[in-house]
Design a protein around this motif. Structure first.
Motif, mmCIF file in Angstrom:
data_model
loop_
_atom_site.group_PDB
_atom_site.id
_atom_site.type_symbol
_atom_site.label_atom_id
_atom_site.label_comp_id
_atom_site.label_asym_id
_atom_site.label_seq_id
_atom_site.Cartn_x
_atom_site.Cartn_y
_atom_site.Cartn_z
ATOM 1 N N UNK A 77 23.917 97.725 -11.418
ATOM 2 C CA UNK A 77 25.051 98.512 -10.605
ATOM 3 C C UNK A 77 25.426 98.025 -9.599
ATOM 4 N N UNK A 78 26.733 98.446 -9.375
ATOM 5 C CA UNK A 78 27.141 97.901 -7.946
ATOM 6 C C UNK A 78 27.665 99.121 -7.213
ATOM 7 N N UNK A 79 27.504 99.054 -5.941
ATOM 8 C CA UNK A 79 27.472 100.316 -5.030
ATOM 9 C C UNK A 79 28.379 100.266 -3.877
ATOM 10 N N UNK A 80 29.363 100.858 -3.582
ATOM 11 C CA UNK A 80 30.365 100.818 -2.446
ATOM 12 C C UNK A 80 30.065 102.112 -1.664
ATOM 13 N N UNK A 81 30.150 101.858 -0.354
ATOM 14 C CA UNK A 81 30.071 103.089 0.512
ATOM 15 C C UNK A 81 30.240 102.751 2.003
ATOM 16 N N UNK A 82 30.460 103.724 2.791
ATOM 17 C CA UNK A 82 30.643 103.527 4.069
ATOM 18 C C UNK A 82 29.501 104.356 4.739
ATOM 19 N N UNK A 83 28.972 103.585 5.689
ATOM 20 C CA UNK A 83 27.698 103.822 6.545
ATOM 21 C C UNK A 83 27.993 103.922 7.752
ATOM 22 N N UNK A 84 26.948 104.517 8.779
ATOM 23 C CA UNK A 84 27.051 104.274 10.111
ATOM 24 C C UNK A 84 26.033 103.538 10.449
ATOM 25 N N UNK A 85 25.360 102.727 9.539
ATOM 26 C CA UNK A 85 24.324 101.668 9.930
ATOM 27 C C UNK A 85 25.016 100.278 9.768
ATOM 28 N N UNK A 86 24.865 99.423 10.651
ATOM 29 C CA UNK A 86 25.498 98.085 10.635
ATOM 30 C C UNK A 86 24.374 97.056 10.923
ATOM 31 N N UNK A 94 32.058 99.569 5.931
ATOM 32 C CA UNK A 94 32.018 99.491 4.612
ATOM 33 C C UNK A 94 31.139 98.788 4.029
ATOM 34 N N UNK A 95 30.213 98.894 3.103
ATOM 35 C CA UNK A 95 29.040 98.268 2.651
ATOM 36 C C UNK A 95 29.110 98.083 0.844
ATOM 37 N N UNK A 96 28.890 96.995 0.611
ATOM 38 C CA UNK A 96 28.756 96.983 -0.952
ATOM 39 C C UNK A 96 27.214 96.359 -1.257
ATOM 40 N N UNK A 97 26.714 96.689 -2.314
ATOM 41 C CA UNK A 97 25.602 95.841 -3.026
ATOM 42 C C UNK A 97 25.918 95.388 -4.380
ATOM 43 N N UNK A 104 20.834 89.631 -5.488
ATOM 44 C CA UNK A 104 21.430 90.749 -4.764
ATOM 45 C C UNK A 104 22.040 90.595 -3.510
ATOM 46 N N UNK A 105 23.320 90.779 -3.230
ATOM 47 C CA UNK A 105 23.955 90.610 -2.041
ATOM 48 C C UNK A 105 24.454 91.867 -1.492
ATOM 49 N N UNK A 106 24.281 91.816 0.092
ATOM 50 C CA UNK A 106 24.689 93.075 0.587
ATOM 51 C C UNK A 106 25.909 92.491 1.514
ATOM 52 N N UNK A 107 27.007 93.154 1.185
ATOM 53 C CA UNK A 107 28.501 92.692 1.884
ATOM 54 C C UNK A 107 28.728 93.725 2.869
ATOM 55 N N UNK A 108 28.966 93.280 4.037
ATOM 56 C CA UNK A 108 29.605 94.246 5.109
ATOM 57 C C UNK A 108 30.898 93.968 5.697
#
Length: 167
Positions: A77-86, A94-97, A104-108
């Motif tokens: 799966x690919x997940x995009x979202x906005x979070x208050x965690x950084x 905005x964060x993407x997995x 597995x990469x985490x993009x911010x």
């Protein structure tokens, strides 16, 4: 008559001292090897806990309406979202997995991720963290609760049930 030790008494005391030193050295050596082993284990556990903490905080503090899950394959799966965690002290990033080449990469980023695969021509600056080699990365949704399953190749699997707090 002289008040001194005989040569036999000196040999016996030296032998006893040598045996004691041998056992002390063996104990010290085994203590060092066990310390090295446990240091590696603790650092591995610490890394796993850090991954779980970041994943948990990212999704718990995500804005519920911003979460987008794209199913790429049966194990991906690919997940995009906005979070208050950084991780990088950004304000509501905005964060993407993304799973690519079994990693597995985490993009911010400060700009929103809209399409996958990411467009190279887009003017996006983002930070990338590699979470490790994985066999599968899946995210399942049920109302405001998400089930996150990551099957790592070398580390323990992660299975988290997460409820989004920001509605």
């Amino acid at each position: 008559m002289k008040n001194s030790f005989t040569i036999i008494e000196m040999i016996i005391s030296t032998t006893i001292l040598s045996i004691m030193m041998l056992f002390l050295y063996e104990s010290y050596s085994s203590l060092n090897s066990s310390n090295i082993f446990y240091k590696k284990e603790v650092s591995s556990i610490k890394a796993d806990q850090l991954k779980k903490r970041v994943l948990f905080l990212d999704l718990t503090l995500a804005f519920a309406k911003s979460i987008k899950i794209f199913n790429q394959a049966s194990n991906q799966d690919v997940v995009f979202f906005q979070s208050s965690n950084s991780i990088y002290k950004n304000y509501n990033p905005y964060i993407a997995y993304i799973m690519k080449d079994s990693r597995l990469y985490r993009l911010e980023s400060l700009k929103e991720f809209t399409v996958y695969p990411l467009d190279v021509d887009m003017d996006m600056n983002f930070s990338v963290e590699c979470l490790g080699e994985v066999d599968s990365f899946r995210v399942y949704k049920s109302k405001n609760t998400y089930l996150l399953h990551i099957d790592f190749k070398k580390d323990d699997d992660i299975l988290l049930k997460i409820k989004v707090l920001n509605q």
